[in-house]
Design a protein around this motif. Structure first.
Motif, PDB file in Angstrom:
ATOM      1  N   VAL A 126       0.850  -1.203   0.020  1.00 53.05           N
ATOM      2  CA  VAL A 126       0.222   0.010   0.131  1.00 53.05           C
ATOM      3  C   VAL A 126       0.917   1.051   0.093  1.00 53.05           C
ATOM      4  N   HIS A 127       1.932   1.203   0.704  1.00 49.44           N
ATOM      5  CA  HIS A 127       2.826   2.436   1.015  1.00 49.44           C
ATOM      6  C   HIS A 127       3.399   2.553  -0.477  1.00 49.44           C
ATOM      7  N   GLU A 128       3.695   1.497  -1.292  1.00 52.93           N
ATOM      8  CA  GLU A 128       4.386   1.631  -2.491  1.00 52.93           C
ATOM      9  C   GLU A 128       3.418   1.559  -3.773  1.00 52.93           C
ATOM     10  N   ASN A 129       2.376   1.788  -3.496  1.00 53.21           N
ATOM     11  CA  ASN A 129       1.265   1.683  -4.700  1.00 53.21           C
ATOM     12  C   ASN A 129       1.219   2.751  -5.688  1.00 53.21           C
ATOM     13  N   PRO A 130       1.663   4.109  -5.027  1.00 52.81           N
ATOM     14  CA  PRO A 130       1.704   5.142  -6.260  1.00 52.81           C
ATOM     15  C   PRO A 130       3.119   4.763  -7.161  1.00 52.81           C
ATOM     16  N   VAL A 131       3.799   4.068  -6.904  1.00 51.73           N
ATOM     17  CA  VAL A 131       4.888   3.657  -7.661  1.00 51.73           C
ATOM     18  C   VAL A 131       4.567   2.822  -8.576  1.00 51.73           C
ATOM     19  N   LYS A 132       3.906   1.691  -8.236  1.00 53.48           N
ATOM     20  CA  LYS A 132       3.268   0.707  -9.054  1.00 53.48           C
ATOM     21  C   LYS A 132       2.255   1.285  -9.969  1.00 53.48           C
ATOM     22  N   HIS A 133       1.579   2.326  -9.873  1.00 52.77           N
ATOM     23  CA  HIS A 133       0.790   2.789 -10.897  1.00 52.77           C
ATOM     24  C   HIS A 133       1.294   3.860 -11.782  1.00 52.77           C
ATOM     25  N   GLY A 134       2.863   4.239 -11.575  1.00 49.15           N
ATOM     26  CA  GLY A 134       3.692   4.909 -12.371  1.00 49.15           C
ATOM     27  C   GLY A 134       3.125   6.251 -12.176  1.00 49.15           C
ATOM     28  N   LEU A 135       2.899   6.869 -11.036  1.00 44.79           N
ATOM     29  CA  LEU A 135       2.725   8.126 -10.729  1.00 44.79           C
ATOM     30  C   LEU A 135       3.819   9.163 -10.220  1.00 44.79           C
ATOM     31  N   VAL A 136       4.733   8.139  -9.624  1.00 44.46           N
ATOM     32  CA  VAL A 136       5.914   8.757  -8.915  1.00 44.46           C
ATOM     33  C   VAL A 136       7.208   7.613  -9.045  1.00 44.46           C
ATOM     34  N   LYS A 137       8.203   8.107  -8.794  1.00 46.82           N
ATOM     35  CA  LYS A 137       9.523   7.340  -8.663  1.00 46.82           C
ATOM     36  C   LYS A 137       9.652   6.889  -7.242  1.00 46.82           C
ATOM     37  N   SER A 138       9.386   7.603  -6.471  1.00 44.40           N
ATOM     38  CA  SER A 138       9.466   7.416  -4.856  1.00 44.40           C
ATOM     39  C   SER A 138       8.085   7.582  -4.346  1.00 44.40           C
ATOM     40  N   ALA A 139       7.568   6.454  -3.712  1.00 47.44           N
ATOM     41  CA  ALA A 139       6.198   6.524  -3.060  1.00 47.44           C
ATOM     42  C   ALA A 139       6.193   7.708  -2.061  1.00 47.44           C
ATOM     43  N   GLU A 140       7.044   8.330  -1.374  1.00 46.97           N
ATOM     44  CA  GLU A 140       7.125   9.566  -0.393  1.00 46.97           C
ATOM     45  C   GLU A 140       6.682  10.774  -1.049  1.00 46.97           C
ATOM     46  N   GLU A 141       6.892  10.734  -2.525  1.00 46.42           N
ATOM     47  CA  GLU A 141       6.358  12.117  -3.332  1.00 46.42           C
ATOM     48  C   GLU A 141       5.091  12.012  -3.512  1.00 46.42           C
ATOM     49  N   TYR A 142       4.303  11.070  -3.330  1.00 40.51           N
ATOM     50  CA  TYR A 142       3.014  11.008  -3.623  1.00 40.51           C
ATOM     51  C   TYR A 142       2.023  11.562  -2.533  1.00 40.51           C
ATOM     52  N   ARG A 143       1.274  12.611  -2.368  1.00 39.76           N
ATOM     53  CA  ARG A 143       0.720  13.530  -1.603  1.00 39.76           C
ATOM     54  C   ARG A 143      -0.530  12.543  -1.053  1.00 39.76           C
ATOM     55  N   TRP A 144      -1.199  11.582  -1.611  1.00 38.41           N
ATOM     56  CA  TRP A 144      -2.361  10.910  -0.888  1.00 38.41           C
ATOM     57  C   TRP A 144      -1.916   9.497  -0.682  1.00 38.41           C
ATOM     58  N   CYS A 145      -0.746   9.345  -0.168  1.00 37.28           N
ATOM     59  CA  CYS A 145      -0.740   7.861   0.662  1.00 37.28           C
ATOM     60  C   CYS A 145       0.216   8.293   1.910  1.00 37.28           C
ATOM     61  N   SER A 146       0.324   7.077   2.517  1.00 29.65           N
ATOM     62  CA  SER A 146       1.149   7.175   3.696  1.00 29.65           C
ATOM     63  C   SER A 146       2.576   6.994   3.810  1.00 29.65           C
ATOM     64  N   ALA A 147       3.041   6.761   2.652  1.00 31.44           N
ATOM     65  CA  ALA A 147       4.636   6.586   2.548  1.00 31.44           C
ATOM     66  C   ALA A 147       5.490   7.599   3.291  1.00 31.44           C
ATOM     67  N   ARG A 148       5.116   8.960   3.055  1.00 32.99           N
ATOM     68  CA  ARG A 148       5.876   9.703   3.588  1.00 32.99           C
ATOM     69  C   ARG A 148       5.505   9.642   5.096  1.00 32.99           C
ATOM     70  N   TRP A 149       4.488   9.786   5.694  1.00 38.78           N
ATOM     71  CA  TRP A 149       3.987   9.533   6.903  1.00 38.78           C
ATOM     72  C   TRP A 149       4.764   8.576   7.611  1.00 38.78           C
ATOM     73  N   PHE A 150       4.825   7.406   6.898  1.00 40.45           N
ATOM     74  CA  PHE A 150       5.225   5.981   7.591  1.00 40.45           C
ATOM     75  C   PHE A 150       6.873   6.253   7.586  1.00 40.45           C
ATOM     76  N   ALA A 151       7.525   6.729   6.669  1.00 42.53           N
ATOM     77  CA  ALA A 151       8.986   6.986   6.684  1.00 42.53           C
ATOM     78  C   ALA A 151       9.383   7.850   7.639  1.00 42.53           C
ATOM     79  N   ASP A 152       8.443   9.256   8.207  1.00 45.30           N
ATOM     80  CA  ASP A 152       8.861   9.920   9.135  1.00 45.30           C
ATOM     81  C   ASP A 152       8.505   9.516  10.521  1.00 45.30           C
ATOM     82  N   ARG A 153       7.680   8.569  10.644  1.00 44.62           N
ATOM     83  CA  ARG A 153       7.128   8.379  11.967  1.00 44.62           C
ATOM     84  C   ARG A 153       7.537   6.898  12.310  1.00 44.62           C
ATOM     85  N   ALA A 154       7.633   5.979  11.494  1.00 44.59           N
ATOM     86  CA  ALA A 154       7.934   4.652  11.940  1.00 44.59           C
ATOM     87  C   ALA A 154       9.276   4.629  12.602  1.00 44.59           C
TER      88      ALA A 154
END
Length: 176
Positions: A126-154
């Motif tokens: 789920v965190h990496e899903n924006p990459v799977k769909h070709g929207l970004v190279k790094s999921a943390e760049e996609y504003r509407w997913c938890s990747a950045r939140w997870f990277a910052d808080r886990a």
């Protein structure tokens, strides 16, 4: 025949971890702007929190969304949960688009996650899903997913563990 098996019942009779995917009707990209994606993401997260779910990962797109969450201890029918999310977001989206009465949501697919390895792989998926769909190279760049939140808080060891799980064999309906 009230129990015709045409679709899963979406009942959370056993509290635990679940993954859910929901799709718009005909996979139409109805949430096609930042404001509409914000609407869907905010209502999804608010509703989950209000109903006692502990969200672990999420990703919101123009025609579908995914989330991994821990259900409340007393359980809750996913039909009720998605009904709240879908009714309200459809109503608000249709107001924005001036399309009152339009059907927005098609259906959803959910799975109770019972093994730790499956849970960790689905978190990464789920965190990496924006990459799977070709929207970004790094999921943390996609504003509407938890990747950045997870990277910052886990906790760093947990983050590394989740991100080390292979996701190429994870089976989730995601034909978008």
């Amino acid at each position: 025949m009230s129990n015709w098996p045409h679709a899963p019942s979406h009942e959370v009779s056993h509290p635990g971890a679940y993954i859910l995917t929901a799709s718009t009707l005909k996979k139409e990209k109805l949430f096609d702007s930042a404001a509409k994606l914000d609407l869907l993401e905010n209502f999804l997260l608010t509703t989950l929190e209000d109903l006692g779910w502990k969200v672990q990962a999420w990703a919101v797109f123009p025609n579908h969304y995914h989330f991994v969450g821990l259900s409340p201890d007393e359980g809750l029918g996913l039909t009720d949960l998605t009904g709240r999310i879908h009714t309200t977001t459809a109503r608000e989206l249709n107001k924005i688009d001036e399309r009152l009465g339009r059907s927005v949501w098609y259906r959803c697919w959910d799975t109770r996650i019972t093994h730790e390895r499956s849970y960790l792989a689905r978190l990464r998926y789920v965190h990496e899903n924006p990459v799977k769909h070709g929207l970004v190279k790094s999921a943390e760049e996609y504003r509407w997913c938890s990747a950045r939140w997870f990277a910052d808080r886990a906790h760093p060891p947990f983050y590394r563990t989740v991100m080390s799980f292979p996701i190429d064999k994870v089976v989730i309906y995601d034909d978008f």
